[in-house]
Motif scaffolding. Structure first.
Motif, short mmCIF file in Angstrom:
data_model
loop_
_atom_site.label_atom_id
_atom_site.label_comp_id
_atom_site.label_asym_id
_atom_site.label_seq_id
_atom_site.Cartn_x
_atom_site.Cartn_y
_atom_site.Cartn_z
N PRO A 125 0.81 -1.23 0.00
CA PRO A 125 0.00 0.00 0.00
C PRO A 125 0.84 1.27 0.00
CG PRO A 125 -0.86 -1.58 1.58
CD PRO A 125 0.43 -2.14 1.10
N GLY A 126 0.35 2.28 -0.71
CA GLY A 126 1.00 3.58 -0.75
C GLY A 126 2.31 3.60 -1.50
N GLY A 127 2.65 2.50 -2.18
CA GLY A 127 3.91 2.45 -2.89
C GLY A 127 5.11 2.33 -1.97
N ASP A 128 4.88 1.95 -0.70
CA ASP A 128 5.99 1.81 0.23
C ASP A 128 6.87 0.64 -0.17
OD1 ASP A 128 5.64 4.00 1.78
OD2 ASP A 128 4.75 2.99 3.50
N TYR A 142 -4.67 -5.45 8.49
CA TYR A 142 -3.89 -4.27 8.83
C TYR A 142 -2.42 -4.56 8.55
CZ TYR A 142 -7.91 -2.22 11.24
OH TYR A 142 -9.14 -1.67 11.53
N VAL A 143 -1.74 -3.62 7.91
CA VAL A 143 -0.31 -3.76 7.67
C VAL A 143 0.41 -2.50 8.12
CG1 VAL A 143 -0.51 -5.38 5.74
CG2 VAL A 143 -0.48 -2.93 5.28
N LYS A 161 3.76 3.79 8.33
CA LYS A 161 2.35 3.98 7.99
C LYS A 161 1.56 2.71 8.31
CE LYS A 161 3.44 7.11 4.16
NZ LYS A 161 3.40 7.28 2.67
N VAL A 162 0.31 2.89 8.66
CA VAL A 162 -0.59 1.77 8.94
C VAL A 162 -1.74 1.83 7.94
CG1 VAL A 162 -2.04 0.64 10.65
CG2 VAL A 162 0.03 1.85 11.38
N TRP A 163 -2.05 0.68 7.34
CA TRP A 163 -3.09 0.60 6.32
C TRP A 163 -4.07 -0.50 6.68
CZ3 TRP A 163 -2.42 4.01 2.14
CH2 TRP A 163 -1.16 4.59 2.03
N ARG A 164 -5.30 -0.35 6.17
CA ARG A 164 -6.33 -1.37 6.36
C ARG A 164 -7.02 -1.67 5.04
NH1 ARG A 164 -11.85 -1.14 6.57
NH2 ARG A 164 -12.92 -2.86 7.68
N LYS A 177 -5.23 6.70 10.38
CA LYS A 177 -4.66 7.94 10.90
C LYS A 177 -4.13 7.73 12.32
CE LYS A 177 -7.57 10.88 8.00
NZ LYS A 177 -8.62 11.94 7.97
N VAL A 178 -2.93 7.17 12.37
CA VAL A 178 -2.28 6.92 13.66
C VAL A 178 -0.80 7.22 13.50
CG1 VAL A 178 -1.96 4.47 13.11
CG2 VAL A 178 -1.96 5.21 15.49
N ASP A 179 -0.20 7.79 14.52
CA ASP A 179 1.21 8.18 14.46
C ASP A 179 2.10 7.02 14.91
OD1 ASP A 179 0.60 10.77 13.61
OD2 ASP A 179 0.38 11.48 15.68
N VAL A 180 3.03 6.63 14.02
CA VAL A 180 4.03 5.62 14.35
C VAL A 180 5.37 6.16 13.87
CG1 VAL A 180 4.73 3.22 14.16
CG2 VAL A 180 2.31 3.81 13.98
N ALA A 181 6.28 6.42 14.79
CA ALA A 181 7.57 7.00 14.43
C ALA A 181 8.42 6.00 13.66
CB ALA A 181 8.30 7.47 15.68
N ALA A 182 9.42 6.52 12.96
CA ALA A 182 10.27 5.68 12.11
C ALA A 182 10.95 4.56 12.89
CB ALA A 182 11.32 6.55 11.42
#
Length: 369
Positions: A125-128, A142-143, A161-164, A177-182
């Motif tokens: 997802p998101g091209g990550d 969830y990934v 990033k978190v995706w569903r 929409k959740v914050d996860v630091a690097a």
């Protein structure tokens, strides 16, 4: 290079140590099928991702399945990618949401809808660049992803990033929409339609998010018992609002103060349950439906257990060689659990272990080729 949360420092230490022991001649053996990851979507249906011997340079991973609770196993299919060493391309882990729909991941992503017979490569997802963690839940898949190139470690300027995706779907990803630091270790768990995400820095307070339908509800701060150097390593849930978090503190030279934090109100409050025994760094946590708790360690290669309704911890310490990497700890039923010793990407001499008494004793088992 700093290692990414998807393959934690603790896990990598165990994997490399196992590889060195085997390559030096300690317990080396020829194996046709070497288990890497195991999952039980039901008590009857189990799947194992593993390494097979083949003549090509790049060998796809194999999937074996049981539909009678582990009495018999059969080869069902192969993924497109092979198993991945840390920082390399391929697959590491397996999860199934139902007895037919599942995922192979870390760092690549593949999915099956027919019980592992055929696999589809799924764009991240998101091209990550890579998948660090995945949860196949009732609420959806969830990934946790990173935009850092495979093998590059942590990119400080790129938060995770978190995706569903909706349950049973390979597309339709939406960012949560959740914050996860690097540099956070991101652990996922679920109970029913509720998903929990623990974003844990190496030494600091962690953040626990409650998610449903991709929407983040309350976010609470989690403080390990020893705040100065304590850090959380894993998360589990076994009932609505009932959450368990594994913490380490005062760690060094193969020792740590381990504790399990338990919440009965969705993470608003916790009680602290100290684990008796300082050997090993706490690595993975698994909680049975009746409340029995298992946790694995690295550097000491121990498995601690606390039976349901018991207050004291026990340790099974007479069956593993010191410093082996043990992982993929998973319950099949209230009394039966499984785990894998060593990493098949590094050595064909991996071992599959099971307990039928909630972790008090363990027996080595095999899956026929």
């Amino acid at each position: 290079m700093r290692l990414h949360a998807g393959r934690t420092v603790i896990a990598l230490v165990g994997a490399i140590t196992s590889a060195l022991l085997v390559s030096s001649g300690a317990g080396a053996a020829t194996a046709t099928f070497s288990p890497q990851s195991i999952v039980w979507p039901t008590q009857s249906d189990g799947y194992v991702l593993g390494r097979v011997t083949c003549s090509t340079t790049t060998c796809p991973a194999a999937v074996k399945a049981t539909h009678d609770g582990g009495k018999t196993w059969a080869a069902v299919g192969r993924t497109h990618n092979g198993l991945a060493m840390s920082g390399e391309r391929g697959l590491t882990s397996l999860q199934f949401a139902t007895k037919t729909f599942g995922w192979a991941y870390d760092p690549f992503l593949e999915a099956t809808r027919d019980g592992g017979k055929t696999w589809t490569q799924v764009p991240i997802p998101g091209g990550d660049a890579k998948v660090l963690n995945l949860l196949a839940a009732q609420d959806g898949t969830y990934v946790v992803t990173s935009g850092c190139a495979i093998g590059s470690g942590i990119c400080d300027d790129r938060p995770l990033k978190v995706w569903r995706a909706p349950a049973g779907q390979l597309t339709g990803w939406k960012q949560v929409k959740v914050d996860v630091a690097a540099g956070d270790h991101a652990a996922l768990a679920s109970s029913g339609a509720t998903v929990y995400l623990l974003a844990a820095p190496f030494v600091d307070q962690s953040r626990l998010s409650t998610i449903s339908g991709g929407v983040v509800k309350p976010v609470s701060t989690v403080t390990c018992p020893t705040q100065e150097d304590g850090f959380a390593t894993d998360l589990a849930a076994n009932a609505p609002n009932r959450i368990f978090i594994l913490c380490n503190a005062n760690f060094g030279r193969g020792h740590s103060d381990k504790s399990v934090m338990v919440s009965a109100d969705g993470g608003r409050t916790f009680r602290y349950d100290a684990v008796t025994g300082g050997l090993g760094l706490g690595s993975q946590l698994a909680v049975g439906a009746d409340g029995a708790v298992l946790l694995t360690t690295v550097t000491a290669s121990l498995v601690y257990n606390r039976p349901a309704f018991a207050k004291s911890w026990q340790v099974a310490d007479n069956w593993l060689e010191n410093s082996e990497h043990i992982h993929d700890l998973v319950w099949q039923s209230a009394t039966t659990a499984w785990m894998v010793e060593r990493d098949a990407a590094y050595t064909p001499d991996t071992r599959l272990w099971m307990t039928r008494d909630a972790g008090q004793t363990w027996q080595q088992t095999t899956i026929p080729a």
